[in-house]
Design a protein around this motif. Structure first.
Motif, PDB file in Angstrom:
ATOM      1  N   GLY A  36      65.859  46.928  36.913  1.00  0.00           N
ATOM      2  CA  GLY A  36      65.911  46.647  35.484  1.00  0.00           C
ATOM      3  C   GLY A  36      64.985  45.573  34.951  1.00  0.00           C
ATOM      4  O   GLY A  36      65.175  45.115  33.820  1.00  0.00           O
ATOM      5  N   LEU A  37      63.962  45.177  35.708  1.00  0.00           N
ATOM      6  CA  LEU A  37      63.039  44.152  35.211  1.00  0.00           C
ATOM      7  C   LEU A  37      62.004  44.769  34.278  1.00  0.00           C
ATOM      8  O   LEU A  37      61.362  45.760  34.621  1.00  0.00           O
ATOM      9  N   LYS A  38      61.859  44.198  33.108  1.00  0.00           N
ATOM     10  CA  LYS A  38      60.880  44.669  32.125  1.00  0.00           C
ATOM     11  C   LYS A  38      59.814  43.605  31.930  1.00  0.00           C
ATOM     12  O   LYS A  38      60.109  42.411  31.935  1.00  0.00           O
ATOM     13  N   VAL A  39      58.562  44.037  31.777  1.00  0.00           N
ATOM     14  CA  VAL A  39      57.462  43.112  31.517  1.00  0.00           C
ATOM     15  C   VAL A  39      56.506  43.738  30.510  1.00  0.00           C
ATOM     16  O   VAL A  39      56.498  44.951  30.304  1.00  0.00           O
ATOM     17  N   LEU A  40      55.693  42.894  29.916  1.00  0.00           N
ATOM     18  CA  LEU A  40      54.602  43.358  29.080  1.00  0.00           C
ATOM     19  C   LEU A  40      53.396  43.457  29.994  1.00  0.00           C
ATOM     20  O   LEU A  40      52.954  42.456  30.574  1.00  0.00           O
ATOM     21  N   GLY A  41      52.886  44.664  30.206  1.00  0.00           N
ATOM     22  CA  GLY A  41      51.777  44.820  31.138  1.00  0.00           C
ATOM     23  C   GLY A  41      51.155  46.199  31.076  1.00  0.00           C
ATOM     24  O   GLY A  41      51.474  47.009  30.211  1.00  0.00           O
ATOM     25  N   ASN A  42      50.282  46.451  32.020  1.00  0.00           N
ATOM     26  CA  ASN A  42      49.583  47.729  32.131  1.00  0.00           C
ATOM     27  C   ASN A  42      50.132  48.450  33.359  1.00  0.00           C
ATOM     28  O   ASN A  42      49.884  48.039  34.496  1.00  0.00           O
ATOM     29  N   LYS A  43      50.869  49.524  33.136  1.00  0.00           N
ATOM     30  CA  LYS A  43      51.533  50.239  34.221  1.00  0.00           C
ATOM     31  C   LYS A  43      50.539  50.766  35.253  1.00  0.00           C
ATOM     32  O   LYS A  43      50.782  50.683  36.458  1.00  0.00           O
ATOM     33  N   ASP A  44      49.431  51.301  34.807  1.00  0.00           N
ATOM     34  CA  ASP A  44      48.441  51.849  35.739  1.00  0.00           C
ATOM     35  C   ASP A  44      47.869  50.772  36.656  1.00  0.00           C
ATOM     36  O   ASP A  44      47.722  50.982  37.863  1.00  0.00           O
ATOM     37  N   LEU A  45      47.567  49.601  36.097  1.00  0.00           N
ATOM     38  CA  LEU A  45      47.018  48.518  36.911  1.00  0.00           C
ATOM     39  C   LEU A  45      48.049  47.968  37.900  1.00  0.00           C
ATOM     40  O   LEU A  45      47.718  47.675  39.050  1.00  0.00           O
ATOM     41  N   LEU A  46      49.296  47.857  37.468  1.00  0.00           N
ATOM     42  CA  LEU A  46      50.345  47.385  38.372  1.00  0.00           C
ATOM     43  C   LEU A  46      50.594  48.390  39.495  1.00  0.00           C
ATOM     44  O   LEU A  46      50.824  48.007  40.639  1.00  0.00           O
ATOM     45  N   THR A  47      50.510  49.667  39.179  1.00  0.00           N
ATOM     46  CA  THR A  47      50.665  50.706  40.200  1.00  0.00           C
ATOM     47  C   THR A  47      49.519  50.634  41.205  1.00  0.00           C
ATOM     48  O   THR A  47      49.742  50.696  42.423  1.00  0.00           O
ATOM     49  N   MET A  48      48.301  50.476  40.720  1.00  0.00           N
ATOM     50  CA  MET A  48      47.134  50.375  41.602  1.00  0.00           C
ATOM     51  C   MET A  48      47.216  49.126  42.474  1.00  0.00           C
ATOM     52  O   MET A  48      46.874  49.167  43.667  1.00  0.00           O
ATOM     53  N   MET A  49      47.663  48.018  41.908  1.00  0.00           N
ATOM     54  CA  MET A  49      47.781  46.780  42.675  1.00  0.00           C
ATOM     55  C   MET A  49      48.804  46.934  43.796  1.00  0.00           C
ATOM     56  O   MET A  49      48.544  46.570  44.945  1.00  0.00           O
ATOM     57  N   THR A  50      49.966  47.496  43.477  1.00  0.00           N
ATOM     58  CA  THR A  50      51.006  47.688  44.493  1.00  0.00           C
ATOM     59  C   THR A  50      50.522  48.635  45.581  1.00  0.00           C
ATOM     60  O   THR A  50      50.744  48.395  46.771  1.00  0.00           O
ATOM     61  N   ALA A  51      49.836  49.695  45.184  1.00  0.00           N
ATOM     62  CA  ALA A  51      49.308  50.656  46.155  1.00  0.00           C
ATOM     63  C   ALA A  51      48.299  49.985  47.084  1.00  0.00           C
ATOM     64  O   ALA A  51      48.328  50.196  48.301  1.00  0.00           O
ATOM     65  N   ALA A  52      47.423  49.160  46.533  1.00  0.00           N
ATOM     66  CA  ALA A  52      46.422  48.465  47.352  1.00  0.00           C
ATOM     67  C   ALA A  52      47.085  47.511  48.345  1.00  0.00           C
ATOM     68  O   ALA A  52      46.692  47.435  49.512  1.00  0.00           O
ATOM     69  N   LEU A  53      48.106  46.786  47.895  1.00  0.00           N
ATOM     70  CA  LEU A  53      48.815  45.863  48.778  1.00  0.00           C
ATOM     71  C   LEU A  53      49.525  46.615  49.907  1.00  0.00           C
ATOM     72  O   LEU A  53      49.472  46.200  51.071  1.00  0.00           O
ATOM     73  N   CYS A  54      50.184  47.713  49.572  1.00  0.00           N
ATOM     74  CA  CYS A  54      50.886  48.507  50.599  1.00  0.00           C
ATOM     75  C   CYS A  54      49.896  49.138  51.565  1.00  0.00           C
ATOM     76  O   CYS A  54      50.114  49.136  52.784  1.00  0.00           O
ATOM     77  N   ASP A  55      48.808  49.666  51.037  1.00  0.00           N
ATOM     78  CA  ASP A  55      47.795  50.295  51.876  1.00  0.00           C
ATOM     79  C   ASP A  55      47.215  49.293  52.877  1.00  0.00           C
ATOM     80  O   ASP A  55      47.097  49.590  54.068  1.00  0.00           O
ATOM     81  N   ASN A  56      46.871  48.119  52.403  1.00  0.00           N
ATOM     82  CA  ASN A  56      46.324  47.089  53.298  1.00  0.00           C
ATOM     83  C   ASN A  56      47.358  46.612  54.316  1.00  0.00           C
ATOM     84  O   ASN A  56      47.016  46.382  55.478  1.00  0.00           O
ATOM     85  N   ALA A  57      48.593  46.468  53.886  1.00  0.00           N
ATOM     86  CA  ALA A  57      49.632  46.025  54.814  1.00  0.00           C
ATOM     87  C   ALA A  57      49.805  47.039  55.943  1.00  0.00           C
ATOM     88  O   ALA A  57      49.925  46.660  57.113  1.00  0.00           O
ATOM     89  N   ILE A  58      49.777  48.315  55.623  1.00  0.00           N
ATOM     90  CA  ILE A  58      49.906  49.362  56.642  1.00  0.00           C
ATOM     91  C   ILE A  58      48.679  49.379  57.541  1.00  0.00           C
ATOM     92  O   ILE A  58      48.783  49.491  58.760  1.00  0.00           O
ATOM     93  N   LYS A  59      47.524  49.239  56.932  1.00  0.00           N
ATOM     94  CA  LYS A  59      46.271  49.270  57.694  1.00  0.00           C
ATOM     95  C   LYS A  59      46.216  48.177  58.762  1.00  0.00           C
ATOM     96  O   LYS A  59      45.698  48.383  59.854  1.00  0.00           O
ATOM     97  N   TYR A  60      46.774  47.009  58.450  1.00  0.00           N
ATOM     98  CA  TYR A  60      46.664  45.866  59.362  1.00  0.00           C
ATOM     99  C   TYR A  60      47.964  45.561  60.113  1.00  0.00           C
ATOM    100  O   TYR A  60      48.071  44.519  60.739  1.00  0.00           O
ATOM    101  N   CYS A  61      48.915  46.460  60.069  1.00  0.00           N
ATOM    102  CA  CYS A  61      50.181  46.264  60.768  1.00  0.00           C
ATOM    103  C   CYS A  61      50.144  46.989  62.113  1.00  0.00           C
ATOM    104  O   CYS A  61      49.618  48.092  62.218  1.00  0.00           O
ATOM    105  N   HIS A  62      50.685  46.352  63.138  1.00  0.00           N
ATOM    106  CA  HIS A  62      50.758  46.966  64.453  1.00  0.00           C
ATOM    107  C   HIS A  62      51.840  48.033  64.485  1.00  0.00           C
ATOM    108  O   HIS A  62      52.785  48.008  63.689  1.00  0.00           O
ATOM    109  N   LYS A  63      51.731  48.970  65.435  1.00  0.00           N
ATOM    110  CA  LYS A  63      52.801  49.945  65.641  1.00  0.00           C
ATOM    111  C   LYS A  63      54.095  49.200  65.884  1.00  0.00           C
ATOM    112  O   LYS A  63      54.101  48.145  66.509  1.00  0.00           O
TER     113      LYS A  63
END
Length: 87
Positions: A36-63
């Motif tokens: 339920g958290l609401k913010v004033l922002g750009n949904k597309d940019l926040l989605t891209m930022m979260t995706a980039a963070l998750c992608d990098n975390a997976i890329k550099y995480c060990h099995k």
């Protein structure tokens, strides 16, 4: 353009996309999002930022590692790669 968006749904939706990628790489993806958290922002940019963070975390995480995606009630987003988690 900025608009009032549901930050919780945006972060959760973006992080959930990476569940299958994490699974394929034998990584645990732990998602904890305050609802339920609401913010004033750009949904597309926040989605891209979260995706980039998750992608990098997976890329550099060990099995068998764990990645935590956390959004707290103050709206602070953390993507933590605990690559030291080895059974």
């Amino acid at each position: 353009d900025y608009e009032v968006i549901d930050l919780s749904d945006t972060i959760l939706g973006s992080a959930l996309v990476y569940e299958s990628v994490a699974y394929e790489n034998e990584i645990t993806l732990d998602i904890s999002v305050e609802p339920g958290l609401k913010v004033l922002g750009n949904k597309d940019l926040l989605t891209m930022m979260t995706a980039a963070l998750c992608d990098n975390a997976i890329k550099y995480c060990h099995k068998n590692g764990t990645i935590s995606v956390q959004l707290d009630k103050q709206g602070v987003l953390r993507v933590i790669n605990d690559s030291d988690t080895i059974p």
